[in-house]
Design an enzyme around this catalytic site. Structure first.
Site, PDB file in Angstrom:
ATOM      1  N   ASN A 178       8.770 -11.476  -1.324  1.00 18.72           N
ATOM      2  CA  ASN A 178       9.931 -12.242  -1.784  1.00 18.72           C
ATOM      3  C   ASN A 178      10.796 -12.773  -0.649  1.00 18.72           C
ATOM      4  O   ASN A 178      11.672 -13.591  -0.865  1.00 18.72           O
ATOM      5  CB  ASN A 178      10.810 -11.384  -2.708  1.00 18.72           C
ATOM      6  CG  ASN A 178      10.050 -10.933  -3.942  1.00 18.72           C
ATOM      7  OD1 ASN A 178       8.907 -11.315  -4.164  1.00 18.72           O
ATOM      8  ND2 ASN A 178      10.693 -10.117  -4.741  1.00 18.72           N
ATOM      9  N   HIS A 237      -1.955  -9.376  -4.720  1.00 17.34           N
ATOM     10  CA  HIS A 237      -0.850 -10.120  -4.109  1.00 17.34           C
ATOM     11  C   HIS A 237      -1.125 -10.447  -2.642  1.00 17.34           C
ATOM     12  O   HIS A 237      -0.470 -11.313  -2.071  1.00 17.34           O
ATOM     13  CB  HIS A 237       0.418  -9.262  -4.216  1.00 17.34           C
ATOM     14  CG  HIS A 237       1.639  -9.997  -4.676  1.00 17.34           C
ATOM     15  ND1 HIS A 237       1.630 -11.240  -5.277  1.00 17.34           N
ATOM     16  CD2 HIS A 237       2.966  -9.646  -4.619  1.00 17.34           C
ATOM     17  CE1 HIS A 237       2.874 -11.609  -5.571  1.00 17.34           C
ATOM     18  NE2 HIS A 237       3.698 -10.664  -5.185  1.00 17.34           N
TER      19      HIS A 237
END
Length: 193
Positions: free
Chosen positions: A72, A23
């Site tokens: 996020n 990520h």
């Protein structure tokens, strides 16, 4: 409208525990770009770590931003940095992990959907537009029935780590080519698969 300055945002999660995760490929690419600019990241009021400089002699002015929030929530810091430096969405490049393309592959695009990538979704919302450039670094799909979230929060495998420096280097080259020659030229070079 931008004065020709580019904002390059590298997505990832903050903290050393996440540094080697799939990520975090976006932040790994920004570290490489910071080396090329010859500068170190500094904490900025936008809630991102920032490097300001030029790409090469006489190259474009560039602001590198690593949001210091979880993936996020990337939109706030990216939009804050864009506003602070007066950079429009047309000069925003976001570097991020992409599970829908194989490891060691790069795809480039402007706009379009976020493909379930919550970091991109938050940036689109905060910027009020999806019309920014994306450097999509392939991390491949999880094996078997492994949860996608678990997959992207794992470090690259031993085999992947051998090719990781090349992927990071190629992504950094793609960012430079997007700035100097535009999307079509960069796609022609990097969309070999």
């Amino acid at each position: 409208m931008s004065d020709g300055t580019w904002l390059v945002a590298g997505l990832g999660n903050p903290g050393s525990g996440y540094a080697g995760n799939r990520h975090n490929i976006g932040q790994m690419v920004l570290d490489e770009l910071a080396n090329r600019v010859g500068s170190k990241f500094k904490t900025h009021s936008s809630r991102a770590q920032v490097v300001e400089g030029r790409m090469g002699i006489g190259g474009p002015r560039i602001v590198l931003a690593k949001p210091m929030v979880f993936m996020n929530l990337s939109g706030g810091p990216v939009a804050n940095a864009a506003k602070f430096f007066g950079i429009g969405v047309e000069n925003l490049i976001v570097v991020h992990d992409e599970i829908d393309i194989p490891f060691d592959t790069i795809k480039l695009k402007r706009g379009g959907g976020e493909g379930g990538h919550n970091g991109l979704r938050d940036i689109s919302k905060a910027m009020g537009s999806k019309d920014y450039l994306r450097v999509r670094a392939g991390v491949g799909r999880p094996p078997g029935r492994m949860d996608t979230a678990k997959w992207v929060l794992q470090d690259f495998s031993k085999t992947e780590k051998q090719n990781l420096p090349f992927l990071i280097d190629n992504c950094a080259d793609a960012v430079e080519l997007l700035m100097s020659s535009g999307l079509e030229a960069a796609q022609t070079k990097f969309h070999t698969n």
